[in-house]
Design a protein around this motif. Structure first.
Motif, PDB file in Angstrom:
ATOM      1  N   SER A 203       0.858  -1.179   0.000  1.00 61.82           N
ATOM      2  CA  SER A 203       0.000   0.000   0.000  1.00 61.82           C
ATOM      3  C   SER A 203       0.892   1.225   0.000  1.00 61.82           C
ATOM      4  O   SER A 203       2.097   1.122   0.128  1.00 61.82           O
ATOM      5  N   GLY A 204       0.283   2.383  -0.116  1.00 57.89           N
ATOM      6  CA  GLY A 204       1.057   3.609  -0.195  1.00 57.89           C
ATOM      7  C   GLY A 204       1.553   4.128   1.133  1.00 57.89           C
ATOM      8  O   GLY A 204       2.415   5.006   1.160  1.00 57.89           O
ATOM      9  N   VAL A 205       1.017   3.622   2.239  1.00 57.92           N
ATOM     10  CA  VAL A 205       1.389   4.119   3.574  1.00 57.92           C
ATOM     11  C   VAL A 205       1.399   2.960   4.563  1.00 57.92           C
ATOM     12  O   VAL A 205       0.902   1.879   4.268  1.00 57.92           O
ATOM     13  N   PRO A 206       1.950   3.190   5.768  1.00 60.18           N
ATOM     14  CA  PRO A 206       1.868   2.133   6.791  1.00 60.18           C
ATOM     15  C   PRO A 206       0.414   1.766   7.089  1.00 60.18           C
ATOM     16  O   PRO A 206      -0.501   2.563   6.890  1.00 60.18           O
ATOM     17  N   SER A 207       0.208   0.572   7.598  1.00 58.46           N
ATOM     18  CA  SER A 207      -1.129   0.085   7.912  1.00 58.46           C
ATOM     19  C   SER A 207      -1.830   0.982   8.930  1.00 58.46           C
ATOM     20  O   SER A 207      -1.205   1.427   9.892  1.00 58.46           O
ATOM     21  N   PRO A 208      -3.129   1.249   8.755  1.00 57.76           N
ATOM     22  CA  PRO A 208      -3.862   2.054   9.736  1.00 57.76           C
ATOM     23  C   PRO A 208      -3.845   1.445  11.137  1.00 57.76           C
ATOM     24  O   PRO A 208      -3.966   2.163  12.126  1.00 57.76           O
ATOM     25  N   GLU A 209      -3.693   0.120  11.232  1.00 55.48           N
ATOM     26  CA  GLU A 209      -3.633  -0.540  12.546  1.00 55.48           C
ATOM     27  C   GLU A 209      -2.281  -0.351  13.214  1.00 55.48           C
ATOM     28  O   GLU A 209      -2.102  -0.679  14.376  1.00 55.48           O
ATOM     29  N   GLY A 210      -1.295   0.148  12.483  1.00 58.08           N
ATOM     30  CA  GLY A 210       0.055   0.320  12.998  1.00 58.08           C
ATOM     31  C   GLY A 210       0.962  -0.811  12.539  1.00 58.08           C
ATOM     32  O   GLY A 210       0.486  -1.885  12.172  1.00 58.08           O
ATOM     33  N   GLU A 211       2.246  -0.558  12.517  1.00 57.71           N
ATOM     34  CA  GLU A 211       3.249  -1.551  12.163  1.00 57.71           C
ATOM     35  C   GLU A 211       4.404  -1.410  13.140  1.00 57.71           C
ATOM     36  O   GLU A 211       4.904  -0.315  13.347  1.00 57.71           O
ATOM     37  N   ASN A 212       4.815  -2.510  13.758  1.00 60.55           N
ATOM     38  CA  ASN A 212       5.888  -2.494  14.748  1.00 60.55           C
ATOM     39  C   ASN A 212       7.041  -3.357  14.276  1.00 60.55           C
ATOM     40  O   ASN A 212       6.849  -4.524  13.932  1.00 60.55           O
ATOM     41  N   TYR A 213       8.244  -2.786  14.271  1.00 62.27           N
ATOM     42  CA  TYR A 213       9.451  -3.474  13.844  1.00 62.27           C
ATOM     43  C   TYR A 213      10.491  -3.416  14.954  1.00 62.27           C
ATOM     44  O   TYR A 213      10.522  -2.462  15.737  1.00 62.27           O
ATOM     45  N   SER A 214      11.374  -4.427  14.994  1.00 63.65           N
ATOM     46  CA  SER A 214      12.482  -4.411  15.943  1.00 63.65           C
ATOM     47  C   SER A 214      13.737  -4.910  15.233  1.00 63.65           C
ATOM     48  O   SER A 214      13.658  -5.612  14.221  1.00 63.65           O
ATOM     49  N   PHE A 215      14.898  -4.505  15.762  1.00 60.22           N
ATOM     50  CA  PHE A 215      16.168  -4.952  15.205  1.00 60.22           C
ATOM     51  C   PHE A 215      17.262  -4.737  16.238  1.00 60.22           C
ATOM     52  O   PHE A 215      17.110  -3.972  17.191  1.00 60.22           O
ATOM     53  N   ASP A 216      18.359  -5.457  16.053  1.00 59.33           N
ATOM     54  CA  ASP A 216      19.551  -5.291  16.881  1.00 59.33           C
ATOM     55  C   ASP A 216      20.645  -4.696  16.016  1.00 59.33           C
ATOM     56  O   ASP A 216      20.733  -4.989  14.817  1.00 59.33           O
ATOM     57  N   THR A 217      21.476  -3.862  16.628  1.00 61.38           N
ATOM     58  CA  THR A 217      22.580  -3.256  15.901  1.00 61.38           C
ATOM     59  C   THR A 217      23.731  -2.990  16.862  1.00 61.38           C
ATOM     60  O   THR A 217      23.552  -3.058  18.077  1.00 61.38           O
ATOM     61  N   ILE A 218      24.874  -2.691  16.318  1.00 64.34           N
ATOM     62  CA  ILE A 218      26.042  -2.319  17.115  1.00 64.34           C
ATOM     63  C   ILE A 218      26.233  -0.812  16.973  1.00 64.34           C
ATOM     64  O   ILE A 218      26.244  -0.287  15.857  1.00 64.34           O
ATOM     65  N   TYR A 219      26.370  -0.133  18.091  1.00 61.49           N
ATOM     66  CA  TYR A 219      26.608   1.311  18.081  1.00 61.49           C
ATOM     67  C   TYR A 219      27.635   1.595  19.165  1.00 61.49           C
ATOM     68  O   TYR A 219      27.414   1.267  20.338  1.00 61.49           O
ATOM     69  N   VAL A 220      28.754   2.165  18.788  1.00 64.67           N
ATOM     70  CA  VAL A 220      29.865   2.452  19.691  1.00 64.67           C
ATOM     71  C   VAL A 220      30.233   1.183  20.485  1.00 64.67           C
ATOM     72  O   VAL A 220      30.246   1.178  21.713  1.00 64.67           O
ATOM     73  N   ARG A 221      30.454   0.100  19.756  1.00 67.47           N
ATOM     74  CA  ARG A 221      30.871  -1.195  20.305  1.00 67.47           C
ATOM     75  C   ARG A 221      29.912  -1.776  21.344  1.00 67.47           C
ATOM     76  O   ARG A 221      30.302  -2.529  22.210  1.00 67.47           O
ATOM     77  N   GLN A 222      28.652  -1.395  21.277  1.00 65.73           N
ATOM     78  CA  GLN A 222      27.648  -1.940  22.184  1.00 65.73           C
ATOM     79  C   GLN A 222      26.449  -2.419  21.360  1.00 65.73           C
ATOM     80  O   GLN A 222      26.029  -1.751  20.416  1.00 65.73           O
ATOM     81  N   THR A 223      25.906  -3.574  21.722  1.00 66.85           N
ATOM     82  CA  THR A 223      24.697  -4.054  21.052  1.00 66.85           C
ATOM     83  C   THR A 223      23.500  -3.264  21.557  1.00 66.85           C
ATOM     84  O   THR A 223      23.298  -3.119  22.765  1.00 66.85           O
TER      85      THR A 223
END
Length: 133
Positions: free
Chosen positions: A20-40
């Motif tokens: 669709s052209g925009v996020p879902s009206p019900e909402g969309e939740n995402y998660s991820f892990d990353t390293i920033y300044v040598r910390q997860t």
């Protein structure tokens, strides 16, 4: 007959699988892990519920580390202008923008979205977002 076959095939497409052209009206939740300044960091991006047909809506972005510090959360907004969706969360670790997508990327709950075009890492890391809900 071709129309009947097309209608039968379309009935197997789930609503979440259709872009669709925009996020879902019900909402969309995402998660991820990353390293920033040598910390997860364990991070999330929440596109909050909004009115059907809306051209803008709220979004929150936050991260926390493995240490006992509380982490951070910032709020922003996504908006649809000129057929392109932009995401703006001030003071986030990443520049979040919808720059190379023709449509809002669709991903089913529980699956991963690889290198979404609306979230560009300052370090050019490939971001893998898991859709939680």
């Amino acid at each position: 007959m071709k129309t009947l076959i097309a209608l039968a095939a379309a009935s197997f497409i789930t609503p979440g699988a259709m872009a669709s052209g925009v996020p879902s009206p019900e909402g969309e939740n995402y998660s991820f892990d990353t390293i920033y300044v040598r910390q997860t960091l364990h991070c999330y991006v929440h596109f909050l519920p909004h009115d059907e047909g809306s051209h803008s809506g709220p979004v929150t972005f936050g991260c926390r580390g493995d240490d006992p510090s509380p982490g951070f959360e910032n709020s922003g907004e996504w908006s649809l202008e000129g057929g392109m969706v932009s995401v703006d969360v001030p003071q986030a670790l990443w520049t979040m923008q919808f720059s190379d997508c023709a449509q809002w990327p669709s991903v089913e709950v529980g699956y991963t979205l690889m290198a979404p075009c609306w979230m560009i890492s300052e370090t050019d890391d490939k971001i893998e977002l898991r859709r939680d809900s």
